[in-house]
Design a protein around this motif. Sequence first.
Motif, PDB file in Angstrom:
ATOM      1  N   GLY A  31       0.812  -1.215   0.000  1.00 10.54           N
ATOM      2  CA  GLY A  31       0.000   0.000   0.000  1.00 10.54           C
ATOM      3  C   GLY A  31       0.845   1.265   0.000  1.00 10.54           C
ATOM      4  O   GLY A  31       0.557   2.216  -0.735  1.00 10.54           O
ATOM      5  N   ASP A  32       1.910   1.268   0.800  1.00 15.95           N
ATOM      6  CA  ASP A  32       2.800   2.436   0.843  1.00 15.95           C
ATOM      7  C   ASP A  32       3.452   2.683  -0.508  1.00 15.95           C
ATOM      8  O   ASP A  32       3.543   3.824  -0.974  1.00 15.95           O
ATOM      9  N   VAL A  33       3.896   1.628  -1.158  1.00 16.55           N
ATOM     10  CA  VAL A  33       4.560   1.771  -2.457  1.00 16.55           C
ATOM     11  C   VAL A  33       3.555   2.250  -3.511  1.00 16.55           C
ATOM     12  O   VAL A  33       3.872   3.136  -4.318  1.00 16.55           O
ATOM     13  N   ARG A  38       1.486   6.727  -6.864  1.00 15.66           N
ATOM     14  CA  ARG A  38       0.367   7.585  -7.268  1.00 15.66           C
ATOM     15  C   ARG A  38       0.658   9.047  -6.958  1.00 15.66           C
ATOM     16  O   ARG A  38       0.488   9.930  -7.814  1.00 15.66           O
ATOM     17  N   GLN A  39       1.145   9.310  -5.762  1.00  9.35           N
ATOM     18  CA  GLN A  39       1.418  10.692  -5.368  1.00  9.35           C
ATOM     19  C   GLN A  39       2.566  11.301  -6.168  1.00  9.35           C
ATOM     20  O   GLN A  39       2.528  12.484  -6.508  1.00  9.35           O
ATOM     21  N   THR A  44      -4.846  11.660  -8.211  1.00  7.57           N
ATOM     22  CA  THR A  44      -5.749  11.472  -7.076  1.00  7.57           C
ATOM     23  C   THR A  44      -6.187  10.011  -6.990  1.00  7.57           C
ATOM     24  O   THR A  44      -6.086   9.254  -7.959  1.00  7.57           O
ATOM     25  N   LEU A  45      -6.691   9.666  -5.810  1.00  5.25           N
ATOM     26  CA  LEU A  45      -7.277   8.335  -5.639  1.00  5.25           C
ATOM     27  C   LEU A  45      -8.397   8.115  -6.649  1.00  5.25           C
ATOM     28  O   LEU A  45      -8.527   7.043  -7.221  1.00  5.25           O
ATOM     29  N   ARG A  46      -9.196   9.144  -6.864  1.00  6.98           N
ATOM     30  CA  ARG A  46     -10.332   9.041  -7.779  1.00  6.98           C
ATOM     31  C   ARG A  46      -9.869   8.704  -9.199  1.00  6.98           C
ATOM     32  O   ARG A  46     -10.437   7.844  -9.871  1.00  6.98           O
ATOM     33  N   LEU A  81      -1.590   2.928 -13.021  1.00  5.10           N
ATOM     34  CA  LEU A  81      -0.479   3.812 -12.679  1.00  5.10           C
ATOM     35  C   LEU A  81       0.590   3.846 -13.769  1.00  5.10           C
ATOM     36  O   LEU A  81       1.516   4.640 -13.702  1.00  5.10           O
ATOM     37  N   ASP A  82       0.460   2.948 -14.741  1.00  4.24           N
ATOM     38  CA  ASP A  82       1.449   2.807 -15.816  1.00  4.24           C
ATOM     39  C   ASP A  82       2.831   2.493 -15.241  1.00  4.24           C
ATOM     40  O   ASP A  82       3.851   3.043 -15.656  1.00  4.24           O
ATOM     41  N   VAL A  83       2.825   1.606 -14.242  1.00  5.16           N
ATOM     42  CA  VAL A  83       4.058   1.143 -13.610  1.00  5.16           C
ATOM     43  C   VAL A  83       4.016  -0.384 -13.637  1.00  5.16           C
ATOM     44  O   VAL A  83       3.042  -0.980 -13.176  1.00  5.16           O
TER      45      VAL A  83
END
Length: 125
Positions: A31-33, A38-39, A44-46, A81-83
Amino acid sequence: MTVPGASYGQPNLPDETRREPQVIVLRREIGDVLRDARQNQGRTLREVSSAARVSLGYLSEVERGQKEASSELLQAICYALDVPMSVILREVSDRVAVAEGIVVPDTIPVELARAVARRALTAVG
Protein backbone atom coordinates in the motif's frame (compact mmCIF):
# COMPACT_ATOMS: atom_id res chain seq x y z
CA MET A 1 25.92 -23.08 14.23
CA THR A 2 24.20 -21.79 11.09
CA VAL A 3 21.67 -19.02 11.44
CA PRO A 4 18.85 -19.04 8.88
CA GLY A 5 19.36 -16.14 6.54
CA ALA A 6 23.10 -15.84 7.20
CA SER A 7 23.84 -16.24 3.51
CA TYR A 8 21.65 -13.20 2.78
CA GLY A 9 23.62 -10.77 4.88
CA GLN A 10 22.25 -11.68 8.31
CA PRO A 11 24.93 -11.70 10.98
CA ASN A 12 25.80 -15.14 12.32
CA LEU A 13 24.89 -14.52 15.96
CA PRO A 14 24.49 -16.99 18.79
CA ASP A 15 20.92 -17.68 19.86
CA GLU A 16 21.18 -15.58 23.02
CA THR A 17 22.16 -12.39 21.12
CA ARG A 18 19.60 -12.60 18.31
CA ARG A 19 16.50 -10.42 18.55
CA GLU A 20 12.99 -11.29 17.51
CA PRO A 21 12.41 -10.23 13.91
CA GLN A 22 10.32 -7.15 13.22
CA VAL A 23 6.80 -8.02 12.10
CA ILE A 24 6.44 -6.96 8.49
CA VAL A 25 2.90 -6.61 7.18
CA LEU A 26 3.20 -7.08 3.44
CA ARG A 27 -0.11 -5.41 2.64
CA ARG A 28 1.10 -2.22 4.34
CA GLU A 29 4.34 -2.20 2.39
CA ILE A 30 2.47 -2.75 -0.88
CA GLY A 31 0.00 0.00 0.00
CA ASP A 32 2.80 2.44 0.84
CA VAL A 33 4.56 1.77 -2.46
CA LEU A 34 1.34 2.14 -4.45
CA ARG A 35 0.49 5.39 -2.67
CA ASP A 36 4.00 6.74 -3.25
CA ALA A 37 3.76 5.89 -6.96
CA ARG A 38 0.37 7.58 -7.27
CA GLN A 39 1.42 10.69 -5.37
CA ASN A 40 4.67 10.98 -7.32
CA GLN A 41 2.52 11.17 -10.45
CA GLY A 42 0.38 13.89 -8.88
CA ARG A 43 -2.74 11.77 -9.33
CA THR A 44 -5.75 11.47 -7.08
CA LEU A 45 -7.28 8.33 -5.64
CA ARG A 46 -10.33 9.04 -7.78
CA GLU A 47 -8.30 9.12 -11.02
CA VAL A 48 -6.48 5.87 -10.29
CA SER A 49 -9.54 4.06 -8.96
CA SER A 50 -11.45 4.98 -12.12
CA ALA A 51 -8.61 3.85 -14.40
CA ALA A 52 -8.18 0.60 -12.43
CA ARG A 53 -11.95 0.03 -12.26
CA VAL A 54 -11.89 -0.40 -8.50
CA SER A 55 -13.93 1.55 -5.99
CA LEU A 56 -12.28 4.60 -4.51
CA GLY A 57 -12.89 3.30 -0.98
CA TYR A 58 -11.31 -0.06 -1.72
CA LEU A 59 -8.24 1.51 -3.34
CA SER A 60 -7.91 3.77 -0.30
CA GLU A 61 -8.01 0.72 1.99
CA VAL A 62 -5.37 -1.04 -0.13
CA GLU A 63 -3.10 2.01 0.04
CA ARG A 64 -3.52 2.21 3.82
CA GLY A 65 -2.69 -1.48 4.17
CA GLN A 66 -6.14 -2.36 5.48
CA LYS A 67 -7.05 -4.63 2.56
CA GLU A 68 -4.86 -7.17 0.82
CA ALA A 69 -4.98 -6.74 -2.95
CA SER A 70 -5.35 -9.88 -5.05
CA SER A 71 -2.82 -10.34 -7.83
CA GLU A 72 -5.50 -9.35 -10.35
CA LEU A 73 -6.35 -6.17 -8.47
CA LEU A 74 -2.68 -5.32 -8.00
CA GLN A 75 -2.13 -5.76 -11.75
CA ALA A 76 -5.07 -3.45 -12.51
CA ILE A 77 -3.75 -0.78 -10.15
CA CYS A 78 -0.24 -1.05 -11.62
CA TYR A 79 -1.69 -0.78 -15.14
CA ALA A 80 -3.68 2.30 -14.10
CA LEU A 81 -0.48 3.81 -12.68
CA ASP A 82 1.45 2.81 -15.82
CA VAL A 83 4.06 1.14 -13.61
CA PRO A 84 5.06 -2.49 -14.18
CA MET A 85 4.02 -4.75 -11.33
CA SER A 86 7.61 -6.01 -11.17
CA VAL A 87 8.78 -2.47 -10.33
CA ILE A 88 6.22 -2.18 -7.54
CA LEU A 89 7.13 -5.60 -6.15
CA ARG A 90 10.86 -4.83 -6.39
CA GLU A 91 10.36 -1.68 -4.32
CA VAL A 92 8.32 -3.66 -1.78
CA SER A 93 11.03 -6.32 -1.67
CA ASP A 94 13.74 -3.71 -1.09
CA ARG A 95 11.74 -2.13 1.75
CA VAL A 96 11.18 -5.51 3.38
CA ALA A 97 14.89 -6.33 3.08
CA VAL A 98 15.79 -3.05 4.78
CA ALA A 99 13.31 -3.81 7.59
CA GLU A 100 14.96 -7.23 7.96
CA GLY A 101 18.39 -5.62 8.10
CA ILE A 102 19.55 -7.32 4.92
CA VAL A 103 21.89 -5.61 2.51
CA VAL A 104 20.41 -6.05 -0.95
CA PRO A 105 23.08 -6.34 -3.64
CA ASP A 106 22.55 -4.51 -6.90
CA THR A 107 21.20 -6.92 -9.48
CA ILE A 108 23.10 -5.34 -12.37
CA PRO A 109 26.72 -6.52 -12.54
CA VAL A 110 29.21 -3.65 -12.63
CA GLU A 111 30.68 -4.89 -15.91
CA LEU A 112 27.28 -4.79 -17.61
CA ALA A 113 26.52 -1.31 -16.28
CA ARG A 114 29.84 -0.04 -17.61
CA ALA A 115 29.28 -1.65 -21.02
CA VAL A 116 25.82 -0.07 -21.31
CA ALA A 117 27.21 3.32 -20.30
CA ARG A 118 30.01 3.05 -22.90
CA ARG A 119 27.48 2.17 -25.61
CA ALA A 120 25.27 5.11 -24.62
CA LEU A 121 28.22 7.53 -24.73
CA THR A 122 29.34 6.16 -28.11
CA ALA A 123 25.82 6.56 -29.55
CA VAL A 124 25.60 10.17 -28.33
CA GLY A 125 29.07 11.24 -29.49
